[in-house]
Motif scaffolding. Structure first.
Motif, PDB file in Angstrom:
ATOM      1  N   ALA A  81       0.843  -1.199   0.000  1.00 41.02           N
ATOM      2  CA  ALA A  81       0.000   0.000   0.000  1.00 41.02           C
ATOM      3  C   ALA A  81       0.877   1.247   0.000  1.00 41.02           C
ATOM      4  O   ALA A  81       0.609   2.221  -0.708  1.00 41.02           O
ATOM      5  CB  ALA A  81      -0.923   0.000   1.228  1.00 41.02           C
ATOM      6  N   ASP A  82       1.925   1.192   0.785  1.00 40.16           N
ATOM      7  CA  ASP A  82       2.837   2.339   0.871  1.00 40.16           C
ATOM      8  C   ASP A  82       3.548   2.563  -0.468  1.00 40.16           C
ATOM      9  O   ASP A  82       3.695   3.701  -0.924  1.00 40.16           O
ATOM     10  CB  ASP A  82       3.843   2.094   1.998  1.00 40.16           C
ATOM     11  CG  ASP A  82       4.677   3.331   2.264  1.00 40.16           C
ATOM     12  OD1 ASP A  82       4.071   4.406   2.413  1.00 40.16           O
ATOM     13  OD2 ASP A  82       5.917   3.212   2.306  1.00 40.16           O
ATOM     14  N   ARG A  84       2.426   1.694  -3.446  1.00 40.18           N
ATOM     15  CA  ARG A  84       1.411   2.239  -4.369  1.00 40.18           C
ATOM     16  C   ARG A  84       1.244   3.727  -4.138  1.00 40.18           C
ATOM     17  O   ARG A  84       1.158   4.520  -5.069  1.00 40.18           O
ATOM     18  CB  ARG A  84       0.058   1.568  -4.119  1.00 40.18           C
ATOM     19  CG  ARG A  84      -0.099   0.185  -4.654  1.00 40.18           C
ATOM     20  CD  ARG A  84      -1.573  -0.201  -4.737  1.00 40.18           C
ATOM     21  NE  ARG A  84      -2.223  -0.291  -3.433  1.00 40.18           N
ATOM     22  CZ  ARG A  84      -2.221  -1.377  -2.671  1.00 40.18           C
ATOM     23  NH1 ARG A  84      -1.598  -2.458  -3.074  1.00 40.18           N
ATOM     24  NH2 ARG A  84      -2.836  -1.392  -1.516  1.00 40.18           N
ATOM     25  N   ASN A  85       1.188   4.094  -2.853  1.00 42.21           N
ATOM     26  CA  ASN A  85       0.967   5.497  -2.530  1.00 42.21           C
ATOM     27  C   ASN A  85       2.084   6.383  -3.042  1.00 42.21           C
ATOM     28  O   ASN A  85       1.852   7.461  -3.561  1.00 42.21           O
ATOM     29  CB  ASN A  85       0.810   5.637  -1.008  1.00 42.21           C
ATOM     30  CG  ASN A  85       0.456   7.044  -0.593  1.00 42.21           C
ATOM     31  OD1 ASN A  85       1.324   7.808  -0.187  1.00 42.21           O
ATOM     32  ND2 ASN A  85      -0.808   7.394  -0.720  1.00 42.21           N
ATOM     33  N   LEU A 109      -6.904  12.888  -1.815  1.00 43.70           N
ATOM     34  CA  LEU A 109      -7.033  11.583  -1.147  1.00 43.70           C
ATOM     35  C   LEU A 109      -5.716  10.806  -0.997  1.00 43.70           C
ATOM     36  O   LEU A 109      -5.405  10.346   0.104  1.00 43.70           O
ATOM     37  CB  LEU A 109      -8.089  10.751  -1.884  1.00 43.70           C
ATOM     38  CG  LEU A 109      -8.688   9.579  -1.121  1.00 43.70           C
ATOM     39  CD1 LEU A 109      -9.293  10.025   0.200  1.00 43.70           C
ATOM     40  CD2 LEU A 109      -9.750   8.900  -1.961  1.00 43.70           C
ATOM     41  N   PRO A 110      -4.885  10.687  -2.084  1.00 43.78           N
ATOM     42  CA  PRO A 110      -3.633   9.929  -1.901  1.00 43.78           C
ATOM     43  C   PRO A 110      -2.717  10.564  -0.859  1.00 43.78           C
ATOM     44  O   PRO A 110      -2.021   9.863  -0.125  1.00 43.78           O
ATOM     45  CB  PRO A 110      -2.982   9.976  -3.288  1.00 43.78           C
ATOM     46  CG  PRO A 110      -4.096  10.260  -4.229  1.00 43.78           C
ATOM     47  CD  PRO A 110      -5.066  11.100  -3.475  1.00 43.78           C
ATOM     48  N   ARG A 112      -3.610  12.016   1.812  1.00 50.01           N
ATOM     49  CA  ARG A 112      -4.100  11.692   3.152  1.00 50.01           C
ATOM     50  C   ARG A 112      -3.519  10.383   3.659  1.00 50.01           C
ATOM     51  O   ARG A 112      -3.366  10.183   4.847  1.00 50.01           O
ATOM     52  CB  ARG A 112      -5.617  11.565   3.152  1.00 50.01           C
ATOM     53  CG  ARG A 112      -6.311  12.875   2.915  1.00 50.01           C
ATOM     54  CD  ARG A 112      -7.751  12.754   3.304  1.00 50.01           C
ATOM     55  NE  ARG A 112      -8.491  13.949   2.965  1.00 50.01           N
ATOM     56  CZ  ARG A 112      -9.776  14.107   3.210  1.00 50.01           C
ATOM     57  NH1 ARG A 112     -10.444  13.129   3.809  1.00 50.01           N
ATOM     58  NH2 ARG A 112     -10.396  15.207   2.887  1.00 50.01           N
ATOM     59  N   TYR A 113      -3.247   9.496   2.717  1.00 49.09           N
ATOM     60  CA  TYR A 113      -2.698   8.199   3.125  1.00 49.09           C
ATOM     61  C   TYR A 113      -1.183   8.197   3.065  1.00 49.09           C
ATOM     62  O   TYR A 113      -0.547   7.177   3.260  1.00 49.09           O
ATOM     63  CB  TYR A 113      -3.247   7.092   2.223  1.00 49.09           C
ATOM     64  CG  TYR A 113      -4.734   6.908   2.337  1.00 49.09           C
ATOM     65  CD1 TYR A 113      -5.300   6.564   3.566  1.00 49.09           C
ATOM     66  CD2 TYR A 113      -5.582   7.069   1.253  1.00 49.09           C
ATOM     67  CE1 TYR A 113      -6.656   6.394   3.698  1.00 49.09           C
ATOM     68  CE2 TYR A 113      -6.950   6.907   1.373  1.00 49.09           C
ATOM     69  CZ  TYR A 113      -7.479   6.569   2.598  1.00 49.09           C
ATOM     70  OH  TYR A 113      -8.821   6.398   2.734  1.00 49.09           O
TER      71      TYR A 113
END
Lengths: 231, 417
Positions: A81-82, A84-85, A109-110, A112-113
């Motif tokens: 996930a990291d 991808r972010n 949104l991206p 925020r993660y």
């Protein structure tokens, strides 16, 4: 050579009930930083599986995959996930915007993660970066609109802004013009190619439209889970 | 993603679906409102009853005929035939300052019900035959006239001190009536005093009473087997602290006088603490009962939330897939849905608290309109408890749906139609 993507003998096996389906049967290719590549192939050729693997949405069953210097084949879910972010920007055929949120919130949104200290816990920094991204796609006048208030082309522009907002190493575009008429589709393709020229972000387009493939520097063709050409 | 962001997103998501969110939290709203209202009414009743018990006087003791056991098993006095009755002589023995130094005042009394009549108006009232000490023991105040005195007692005079309610019932007023003549069970009595209104007590209203000289009542209205038999002896201890000593002294004197073996008393000494204890036991049961209702309603509300959260997770599968594609970790999705479910439940709880407060306020107004002096109390404890519990319910019942959302595979979720 400055490779942004290096794969070696990628394999993916799905268990469909009793039967094992081999979606990728040993795919090896490299992509240079800044390159524009189209991935083509008939349905069932393993195109989607390859895209999911390259986009770090899924892990290969076997083989090597190095994305922007990081070996990603064996990372766990949260590590993926990291990655991808930080490294991947997605553009989908059906835009995939959050319908209740405004354009700018969607683009944010991206961030925020993000684990990047520049954005984590810094709402102002995120907002400023999202505005930059929306300007880059020419939507600075539509920032507070919700997706329902935007045309298809504008929605896809928001999606592209969302893809570039985190300065990814690659942009994965899955049939980015598939839901648009040809005129708007051309504009979107032009935008993607312009962004590639300006920022040098690698662009990977999954498509079955030859006119789009023509505009790329290289076409990788898949058939039955194997590379047909383009390695 | 920070908690503040998760909170904002949850708020957006809840307000984006107002009707559904409203219906979902209805279970929690009703549960919490019921609990708040019932606790408020319970607290109000408790305060009112505790207040009326306290108004009797903290240093008051009651002595009844019959053992404590027979009081519980068969409260009516006739079943205690083998027990020796209390007498006037018992009462004067209790007033002995050497044998009972903790006893301040002793007031024997006999009680019954009777009809009072004035100018054709009838009313049923409590008739109490008392000695002059009675008024001091019970802290009664006069609004006019005088109390029953020694002279009335010795002369068995036909005089009565009326409670204001009893006076209102037959005369329509309770001032300027001293000197009037009324009939009690057909016999004429002259009013010599009227009491100050005291409000409803736990043992029948003292306001709806007629007080006669003990001797008069004994001879003419409330006949007992023995001439000096009394129903109850009211005793005032020298202070609130000496109540236990007074109780012990009274018991010792009566045991000697009645020659009862130890452990089988034929009388009961009741203190105000005993009343409070009995009452505490009742409210304890009530609290458990209310707690049970609260638990069930919150459980049902929680299941409702879990159900709608599961629906929401299914509906938003694509959104979850997208968020994961954009870099949301398992924990991010988990926090998002847990925040949403607990916020949903918390909002329900807050609405429930407001609704419950309104209900208890309405109950108070209705009670006031009906002349009952009773104010429901919404305590901060109850509010805090309801808030914490409703949030906790949302959190607990959100775990399963949130976990389900967090475990979705991004590829599958993105493909979901």
């Amino acid at each position: 050579m400055d490779w942004v993507i290096q794969t070696h003998d990628l394999r993916k096996v799905y268990q469909m009930g009793e039967v094992e389906v081999e979606a990728l049967r040993g795919v090896s290719f490299n992509i240079q930083r800044g390159e524009v590549v189209a991935i083509m192939g008939p349905s069932g050729s393993g195109k989607s599986t390859l895209m999911n693997t390259l986009g770090c949405l899924d892990r290969p069953s076997a083989g090597e995959y190095v994305l922007d210097g990081e070996t990603v084949a064996n990372l766990n879910d949260d590590q993926l996930a990291d990655v991808r972010n930080r490294k991947v920007g997605f553009v989908f055929q059906s835009f995939n915007l959050l319908s209740r949120q405004t354009a700018i919130t969607n683009v944010e949104l991206p961030l925020r993660y993000s684990s990047n200290s520049k954005y984590a816990g810094n709402a102002k920094g995120r907002r400023a970066r999202a505005i930059e991204a929306l300007k880059a796609v020419g939507l600075e006048n539509r920032m507070t609109h919700r997706p329902a208030e935007l045309s298809g082309g504008q929605q896809q522009r928001v999606a592209i802004a969302r893809a570039i907002v985190n300065d990814p190493a690659i942009i994965m575009a899955d049939e980015p013009t598939g839901n648009l008429d040809s005129k708007v589709g051309k504009e979107i393709m032009k935008l993607l190619l312009d962004l590639n020229k300006e920022s040098g972000t690698t662009l990977i387009i999954i498509t079955h439209d030859p006119t789009i493939a023509e505009q790329t520097q290289r076409v990788i063709r898949l058939r039955d889970g194997l590379l047909e050409s383009g390695s | 993603m920070s908690i503040a962001q998760a909170f904002l997103e949850a708020l957006e998501s809840i307000s984006g679906n107002k009707l559904r969110s409203g219906l979902t939290v209805l279970g929690i709203v009703i549960g919490v409102a019921a609990v708040i209202a019932m606790l408020a009414v319970g607290n109000g009743a408790e305060a009112s009853i505790t207040g009326s018990i306290s108004s009797i006087g903290t240093n008051l003791l009651f002595v009844f005929r019959g053992s404590p056991e027979s009081q519980q098993e068969a409260p009516d006095r006739s079943s205690a035939q083998n027990d020796r009755p209390l007498t006037l002589a018992d009462a004067s023995a209790l007033a002995d300052p050497f044998a009972a130094p903790s006893v301040a005042i002793v007031a024997p009394a006999i009680q019954g019900n009777g009809m009072i009549t004035f100018a054709g108006e009838n009313a049923s009232t409590t008739i109490t035959g008392v000695t002059p000490e009675y008024f001091a023991v019970r802290n009664l105040e006069l609004s006019e006239g005088e109390f029953i005195n020694q002279e009335h007692l010795l002369g068995r005079m036909s005089v009565v001190v009326l409670g204001p309610e009893a006076a209102d019932a037959i005369m329509g007023r309770h001032d300027g009536i001293v000197g009037e003549s009324i009939r009690i069970e057909g016999q004429p009595f002259r009013i010599i005093g009227v009491l100050e209104a005291k409000g409803g007590g736990a043992f029948g209203s003292e306001d709806n009473s007629a007080y006669l000289p003990f001797t008069t009542a004994q001879a003419r209205l409330l006949k007992r087997n023995a001439r000096d038999e009394v129903d109850v002896i009211f005793v005032q201890a020298t202070s609130g602290e000496t109540v236990p000593q007074a109780s012990e002294e009274i018991a010792n004197i009566l045991r000697q006088r009645h020659r009862t073996p130890i452990g089988s008393d034929d009388f009961t000494v009741f203190t105000q603490q005993d009343f409070l204890q009995t009452f505490g036991a009742i409210t304890g049961v009530l609290t458990i009962f209310l707690g049970g209702i609260a638990g069930i309603s919150l459980l049902v509300g929680g299941i409702g939330i879990m159900n709608i959260m599961l629906v929401s997770v299914t509906e938003r599968t694509r959104e979850i897939g997208l968020r994961k594609a954009l870099g949301a970790r398992r924990r991010d999705i988990l926090i998002q849905f847990l925040t949403e479910s607990s916020l949903l439940s918390l909002i329900g709880g807050i609405i429930g608290i407001i609704l419950g407060w309104l209900i208890s306020y309405a109950v108070g107004q209705i009670a006031a309109a009906n002349g009952t002096d009773f104010i429901p109390l919404v305590t901060t404890d109850a509010v805090a408890l309801a808030t914490i519990f409703s949030a906790a319910v949302g959190l607990f019942f959100g775990i399963y749906p949130a976990n389900r959302a967090a475990s979705l595979e991004p590829v599958e979720a993105l493909r979901y139609e």
